[in-house]
Design a protein around this motif. Structure first.
Motif, PDB file in Angstrom:
ATOM      1  N   GLU A 169       0.791  -1.160  -0.052  1.00 30.22           N
ATOM      2  CA  GLU A 169      -0.134   0.099   0.028  1.00 30.22           C
ATOM      3  C   GLU A 169       0.906   1.315  -0.057  1.00 30.22           C
ATOM      4  OE1 GLU A 169      -2.529  -0.208   3.311  1.00 30.22           O
ATOM      5  OE2 GLU A 169      -3.875  -1.893   2.295  1.00 30.22           O
ATOM      6  N   GLN A 170       2.278   1.208   0.375  1.00 27.18           N
ATOM      7  CA  GLN A 170       3.107   2.300   0.357  1.00 27.18           C
ATOM      8  C   GLN A 170       3.729   2.430  -0.979  1.00 27.18           C
ATOM      9  OE1 GLN A 170       3.309  -0.204   3.013  1.00 27.18           O
ATOM     10  NE2 GLN A 170       1.773   1.363   3.906  1.00 27.18           N
ATOM     11  N   GLY A 171       3.295   1.570  -1.976  1.00 24.86           N
ATOM     12  CA  GLY A 171       3.838   1.813  -3.244  1.00 24.86           C
ATOM     13  C   GLY A 171       5.005   0.472  -3.846  1.00 24.86           C
ATOM     14  N   PHE A 172       5.678   0.943  -5.014  1.00 24.55           N
ATOM     15  CA  PHE A 172       6.509  -0.122  -5.242  1.00 24.55           C
ATOM     16  C   PHE A 172       7.978   0.294  -4.603  1.00 24.55           C
ATOM     17  CE2 PHE A 172       9.242  -0.927  -9.215  1.00 24.55           C
ATOM     18  CZ  PHE A 172       9.431  -2.402  -8.966  1.00 24.55           C
ATOM     19  N   ALA A 173       8.595  -0.785  -4.130  1.00 25.12           N
ATOM     20  CA  ALA A 173       9.942  -0.787  -3.477  1.00 25.12           C
ATOM     21  C   ALA A 173      10.864  -1.201  -4.581  1.00 25.12           C
ATOM     22  CB  ALA A 173       9.979  -1.787  -2.570  1.00 25.12           C
ATOM     23  N   HIS A 174      11.036   0.042  -5.369  1.00 25.93           N
ATOM     24  CA  HIS A 174      12.003  -0.150  -6.647  1.00 25.93           C
ATOM     25  C   HIS A 174      13.324  -1.026  -6.047  1.00 25.93           C
ATOM     26  CE1 HIS A 174      15.248   1.068  -9.463  1.00 25.93           C
ATOM     27  NE2 HIS A 174      14.075   0.999 -10.490  1.00 25.93           N
ATOM     28  N   GLU A 175      14.161  -0.411  -5.400  1.00 30.09           N
ATOM     29  CA  GLU A 175      15.416  -0.894  -5.186  1.00 30.09           C
ATOM     30  C   GLU A 175      15.352  -2.426  -4.626  1.00 30.09           C
ATOM     31  OE1 GLU A 175      18.212   0.577  -5.820  1.00 30.09           O
ATOM     32  OE2 GLU A 175      17.126   2.175  -6.668  1.00 30.09           O
ATOM     33  N   ALA A 176      14.273  -2.678  -3.732  1.00 29.19           N
ATOM     34  CA  ALA A 176      14.380  -4.040  -3.352  1.00 29.19           C
ATOM     35  C   ALA A 176      13.989  -4.928  -4.643  1.00 29.19           C
ATOM     36  CB  ALA A 176      12.943  -3.996  -2.110  1.00 29.19           C
ATOM     37  N   CYS A 177      13.322  -4.436  -5.336  1.00 30.39           N
ATOM     38  CA  CYS A 177      12.862  -5.354  -6.435  1.00 30.39           C
ATOM     39  C   CYS A 177      14.048  -5.424  -7.468  1.00 30.39           C
ATOM     40  CB  CYS A 177      11.696  -4.861  -7.250  1.00 30.39           C
ATOM     41  SG  CYS A 177      11.293  -5.582  -8.795  1.00 30.39           S
ATOM     42  N   THR A 191      13.850 -15.213 -15.346  1.00 23.93           N
ATOM     43  CA  THR A 191      13.268 -16.291 -16.520  1.00 23.93           C
ATOM     44  C   THR A 191      11.717 -16.281 -16.891  1.00 23.93           C
ATOM     45  OG1 THR A 191      13.246 -18.096 -14.865  1.00 23.93           O
ATOM     46  CG2 THR A 191      15.371 -17.591 -16.025  1.00 23.93           C
ATOM     47  N   GLY A 192      11.009 -15.965 -15.915  1.00 24.26           N
ATOM     48  CA  GLY A 192       9.458 -16.167 -15.778  1.00 24.26           C
ATOM     49  C   GLY A 192       8.620 -14.683 -15.609  1.00 24.26           C
ATOM     50  N   GLY A 193       9.505 -13.706 -15.349  1.00 26.99           N
ATOM     51  CA  GLY A 193       8.491 -12.649 -15.119  1.00 26.99           C
ATOM     52  C   GLY A 193       8.121 -12.363 -13.654  1.00 26.99           C
ATOM     53  N   CYS A 194       7.623 -11.273 -13.335  1.00 28.71           N
ATOM     54  CA  CYS A 194       7.313 -10.876 -12.070  1.00 28.71           C
ATOM     55  C   CYS A 194       6.271 -11.825 -11.546  1.00 28.71           C
ATOM     56  CB  CYS A 194       6.436  -9.502 -12.163  1.00 28.71           C
ATOM     57  SG  CYS A 194       5.776  -8.824 -10.759  1.00 28.71           S
ATOM     58  N   LEU A 195       6.507 -12.287 -10.242  1.00 28.53           N
ATOM     59  CA  LEU A 195       5.890 -13.239  -9.522  1.00 28.53           C
ATOM     60  C   LEU A 195       4.404 -12.725  -9.217  1.00 28.53           C
ATOM     61  CD1 LEU A 195       8.510 -15.300  -7.469  1.00 28.53           C
ATOM     62  CD2 LEU A 195       7.632 -15.732  -9.684  1.00 28.53           C
ATOM     63  N   ASP A 196       4.443 -11.372  -8.780  1.00 27.48           N
ATOM     64  CA  ASP A 196       3.094 -10.881  -8.358  1.00 27.48           C
ATOM     65  C   ASP A 196       2.168 -10.656  -9.449  1.00 27.48           C
ATOM     66  OD1 ASP A 196       3.410 -10.504  -5.718  1.00 27.48           O
ATOM     67  OD2 ASP A 196       4.034  -8.701  -5.665  1.00 27.48           O
ATOM     68  N   ARG A 197       2.823 -10.216 -10.606  1.00 27.67           N
ATOM     69  CA  ARG A 197       1.840 -10.305 -11.839  1.00 27.67           C
ATOM     70  C   ARG A 197       1.417 -11.381 -12.525  1.00 27.67           C
ATOM     71  NH1 ARG A 197       3.744  -6.964 -17.471  1.00 27.67           N
ATOM     72  NH2 ARG A 197       1.839  -6.915 -18.248  1.00 27.67           N
ATOM     73  N   ASN A 198       2.234 -12.571 -12.272  1.00 26.84           N
ATOM     74  CA  ASN A 198       1.983 -13.846 -12.852  1.00 26.84           C
ATOM     75  C   ASN A 198       0.844 -14.357 -11.775  1.00 26.84           C
ATOM     76  OD1 ASN A 198       3.125 -14.766 -15.206  1.00 26.84           O
ATOM     77  ND2 ASN A 198       4.889 -13.978 -14.310  1.00 26.84           N
ATOM     78  N   ALA A 199       0.473 -13.941 -10.597  1.00 28.10           N
ATOM     79  CA  ALA A 199      -0.166 -14.541  -9.564  1.00 28.10           C
ATOM     80  C   ALA A 199      -1.726 -13.866  -9.784  1.00 28.10           C
ATOM     81  CB  ALA A 199      -0.046 -14.160  -8.185  1.00 28.10           C
ATOM     82  N   CYS A 200      -1.776 -13.010 -10.809  1.00 30.38           N
ATOM     83  CA  CYS A 200      -3.088 -12.213 -11.028  1.00 30.38           C
ATOM     84  C   CYS A 200      -4.013 -13.457 -11.816  1.00 30.38           C
ATOM     85  CB  CYS A 200      -3.089 -11.008 -11.779  1.00 30.38           C
ATOM     86  SG  CYS A 200      -4.735 -10.328 -12.179  1.00 30.38           S
ATOM     87  N   HIS A 216      11.484  -8.413 -20.925  1.00 37.30           N
ATOM     88  CA  HIS A 216      11.140  -7.310 -20.199  1.00 37.30           C
ATOM     89  C   HIS A 216      11.836  -7.169 -18.817  1.00 37.30           C
ATOM     90  CE1 HIS A 216       8.106  -5.891 -23.047  1.00 37.30           C
ATOM     91  NE2 HIS A 216       7.475  -7.037 -23.296  1.00 37.30           N
ATOM     92  N   MET A 217      12.116  -8.295 -18.263  1.00 31.70           N
ATOM     93  CA  MET A 217      12.657  -8.277 -16.871  1.00 31.70           C
ATOM     94  C   MET A 217      14.198  -8.000 -17.060  1.00 31.70           C
ATOM     95  SD  MET A 217      11.798  -8.415 -13.655  1.00 31.70           S
ATOM     96  CE  MET A 217      10.427  -9.359 -13.641  1.00 31.70           C
ATOM     97  N   ALA A 218      14.835  -8.460 -18.045  1.00 30.94           N
ATOM     98  CA  ALA A 218      16.081  -8.075 -18.546  1.00 30.94           C
ATOM     99  C   ALA A 218      16.270  -6.728 -18.933  1.00 30.94           C
ATOM    100  CB  ALA A 218      16.698  -9.088 -19.698  1.00 30.94           C
ATOM    101  N   ALA A 219      15.180  -6.015 -19.454  1.00 28.94           N
ATOM    102  CA  ALA A 219      15.338  -4.797 -19.822  1.00 28.94           C
ATOM    103  C   ALA A 219      15.186  -3.603 -18.380  1.00 28.94           C
ATOM    104  CB  ALA A 219      14.207  -4.286 -20.484  1.00 28.94           C
ATOM    105  N   PHE A 220      14.420  -4.316 -17.558  1.00 29.15           N
ATOM    106  CA  PHE A 220      14.135  -3.825 -16.192  1.00 29.15           C
ATOM    107  C   PHE A 220      15.647  -3.767 -15.438  1.00 29.15           C
ATOM    108  CE2 PHE A 220      13.058  -4.742 -11.775  1.00 29.15           C
ATOM    109  CZ  PHE A 220      12.886  -3.221 -11.301  1.00 29.15           C
ATOM    110  N   ALA A 221      16.202  -5.058 -15.492  1.00 37.24           N
ATOM    111  CA  ALA A 221      17.381  -5.337 -14.445  1.00 37.24           C
ATOM    112  C   ALA A 221      18.576  -4.437 -15.321  1.00 37.24           C
ATOM    113  CB  ALA A 221      17.580  -6.915 -14.388  1.00 37.24           C
ATOM    114  N   HIS A 222      18.474  -4.318 -16.452  1.00 39.43           N
ATOM    115  CA  HIS A 222      19.742  -3.805 -16.851  1.00 39.43           C
ATOM    116  C   HIS A 222      19.837  -2.214 -17.169  1.00 39.43           C
ATOM    117  CE1 HIS A 222      21.695  -7.495 -17.291  1.00 39.43           C
ATOM    118  NE2 HIS A 222      20.778  -8.034 -17.851  1.00 39.43           N
TER     119      HIS A 222
END
Length: 224
Positions: A169-177, A191-200, A216-222
């Motif tokens: 509820e406090q938002g997205f913890a960018h650095e932790a992610c 390899t499989g994407g965001c676990l929270d998004r896939n849980a929907c 997409h995850m590689a683009a985010f990570a790099h």
């Protein structure tokens, strides 16, 4: 015209995502000639339909091309814009344009707890790749009232699957992610994407394949 634009976009697996006419006096972006735009049509995707088209294009490009998906999207949408006399813009253009606000206005969507707009059919598995700006008013149908699926979801699994509780509820913890994704325990996310998004539980028929999510995850990570 709208039907013809929609047909042209399907060549690259893209779809129209609604649109609207700017109100008188509204701070609208520029159109093709530099005059203020009067109408906007949003362009995007449902599921991973553009992915094969993007891959075929990418095979012919240098691997040094920066932000290849953005580059491909600009090319594909720009070609349609040129054909129909529109000015094409992208969500990554600077200064940033209010694409999320436009999307909510065009399709009547609301953000999920993850920040991604929830679509009543596609769930979280959709995206906006660009927009077409016109200097004339276009008759654009009003969007149907959209059911916000998150309002009826009591369990909220999207808030319970991340190993580092990146969303709250406090938002997205960018650095932790980012630290987790880059770290030794982040392989499932890489390899499989965001676990929270896939849980929907909604729109699972449109879920991106693992290779698309990994891209997409590689683009985010790099990049961040």
């Amino acid at each position: 015209m709208i039907e013809n634009i929609a047909a042209a976009l399907t060549y690259d697996g893209l779809i129209l995502r609604g649109g609207f006419t700017f109100a008188d006096g509204e701070d609208a972006p520029f159109g093709l000639s530099g005059a203020a735009a009067k109408s906007v049509l949003l362009v995007g995707q449902a599921g991973a339909a553009p992915w094969p088209h993007f891959l075929r294009w990418r095979e012919k490009q240098s691997r040094t091309v920066a932000n290849p998906l953005d580059t491909w999207s600009r090319r594909a949408i720009g070609a349609v814009a040129e054909k129909f006399g529109a000015h094409a813009v992208s969500p990554s253009d600077r200064p940033y344009l209010p694409f999320q606000q436009w999307a909510m206005r065009a399709e009547g969507l609301k953000p999920s707890p993850l920040g991604i707009l929830t679509h009543p059919q596609y769930g979280l598995w959709h995206a906006y790749r660009g927009a077409l700006l016109f200097e004339e008013e276009i008759a654009i149908p009003e969007p149907d009232a959209a059911v916000h699926l998150c309002d009826t979801c009591a369990e909220k699994p999207c808030m319970k699957s991340c190993p580092v509780d990146a969303y709250s509820e406090q938002g997205f913890a960018h650095e932790a992610c980012l630290g987790h994704v880059r770290g030794p325990k982040g392989a499932p996310c890489r390899t499989g994407g965001c676990l929270d998004r896939n849980a929907c539980p909604y729109g699972t028929a449109y879920r991106y394949p693992a290779d698309v999510q990994a891209f997409h995850m590689a683009a985010f990570a790099h990049q961040y």
